[in-house]
Design an enzyme around this catalytic site. Structure first.
Site, PDB file in Angstrom:
ATOM      1  N   PRO B 194      36.100 -11.397  55.748  1.00  0.00           N
ATOM      2  CG  PRO B 194      37.229  -9.435  55.127  1.00  0.00           C
ATOM      3  CD  PRO B 194      35.864  -9.998  55.319  1.00  0.00           C
ATOM      4  CB  CYS B 195      37.004 -11.296  60.581  1.00  0.00           C
ATOM      5  SG  CYS B 195      35.651 -12.465  60.729  1.00  0.00           S
TER       6      CYS B 195
END
Lengths: 123, 254
Positions: B194-195
């Site tokens: 999810p970065c």
């Protein structure tokens, strides 16, 4: 449908691929419908470079991926950069989506507005 | 987490609170039911915690012949020649276009490169949308099997990423698709990290806010990450009127 340059002082001639160009390989699945063109207006988001020509006539059958590649090459993005495209200011279309279908669903005033944004590529 | 917008005026959340995540999921679910898109909500026994789940078949064209060798000998790996990389390079060379028009030959699927039918395989995918507390964003977990029930390896998953997302992702995707234990099920899954979520959500949330357009954070997020791994979100989700006009993301002008 014609290609239109953004500059108001020019009246560019209608631009189409020259007729003497060799025909592209025939695709069994390409229909005459796919060849019809729709107007696309490209808008940059954030600090993404703005394209000198924003309005394009694009074949209905062209995919979002193909258009994205075109914009990326036009903007000379390198391999570390990724282009994101957004429709209707609310979502990203699938890369395999035909722009013609997007135009049908989200076009207004005779054109499909696509916002594009460059960012660091995944990977 | 909040961020100043470039104008420095209003504050815009690029993340989503868990409660909002749940609300977005429920709305997505309602639309999915209308559209028969196959999503279901799975909850952990005795708690509010849960996730959206969907299974689907996906026809995959593996991009790397080295992966194909791993998959097995049933296919004709010798004729599986041209991977997408070569295809794209060829398109780039052919495209000596004049600056103001799109030429017919700028196409990624001109049939220039013949990909053997044997290189396509139908796989079974299972997608889960969970909430990440550490990133305050949704996270996409998935697993993939052949029709015989064999789980795909990480290398095979990397090779089946949609070519739109770059050779770089296919070759060095360590930061993007990894194997993780599913937080709720404890089983091995693949996960899209999810970065980068804030980064690709920022433009669309900004656009939506400027147009006072309500956005379902989870749905919009899914429209970006889903296609990486074969999960396309039907357009009908975005053409149907939203059931309620309330704000579905955390975009709030001050």
């Amino acid at each position: 449908m014609s290609d239109t340059a953004e500059s108001p002082t020019e009246s560019p001639p209608k631009e189409e691929p020259p007729k003497e160009e060799p025909a592209p390989p025939a695709e069994e699945s390409a229909t005459s419908e796919d060849k019809k063109k729709i107007d696309v207006l490209l808008k940059a988001v954030g600090d993404t470079p703005i394209m000198k020509t924003k309005k394009w006539a694009v074949e209905r059958g062209r995919t979002v991926q193909s258009l994205s590649q075109f914009i990326s090459r036009f903007l000379k993005l390198d391999a570390t950069e990724q282009l994101f495209i957004y429709v209707n200011q609310s979502f990203a279309p699938s890369p395999d989506q035909d722009v013609g279908i997007l135009f049908d669903c989200f076009g207004s005033d005779g054109k499909l507005v696509l916002h594009y944004c460059k960012s660091q590529a995944w990977g | 987490m909040t961020q100043e917008s470039t104008e420095g005026e209003a504050v815009m959340d690029l993340c989503v609170q868990e409660e909002t995540f749940h609300h977005c999921c429920q709305l997505l679910l309602q639309q999915s039911e209308q559209l028969r898109d196959g999503w279901s909500w799975e909850s952990v026994q005795g708690s509010q915690v849960g996730y959206l789940k969907k299974t689907a078949l996906r026809s995959v064209d593996f991009n790397s012949s080295s992966v194909w060798d791993q998959v097995g000998s049933s296919s004709d790996s010798g004729s599986h020649t041209v991977c997408r990389q070569q295809q794209q390079e060829k398109s780039a060379l052919v495209a000596s276009y004049d600056s103001d028009s799109i030429k017919e030959d700028i196409a990624d699927d001109d049939g220039v490169c013949a990909v053997s039918k044997d290189s396509r395989e139908v796989l079974q995918y299972e997608y889960h949308i969970l909430y990440s507390c550490s990133y305050s964003t949704p996270v996409l977990y998935f697993r993939a099997f052949t029709l015989e029930g064999r789980s795909l390896s990480l290398e095979e998953v990397w090779s089946s990423v949609h070519p739109n997302f770059g050779i770089r992702l296919q070759n060095s995707p360590l930061n993007t698709i990894t194997q993780q234990e599913h937080p709720l099920l404890g089983q091995p899954f693949f996960m899209i990290h999810p970065c980068k979520t804030e980064e690709f959500m920022r433009p669309v949330l900004q656009l939506a806010r400027d147009q006072h357009r309500p956005v379902n954070y989870v749905l919009t997020w899914l429209s970006v990450v889903g296609p990486l791994v074969g999960l396309d979100v039907p357009l009908m989700y975005f053409t149907l009127l939203l059931p309620s006009p309330s704000l579905l993301s955390n975009t709030k002008p001050n």
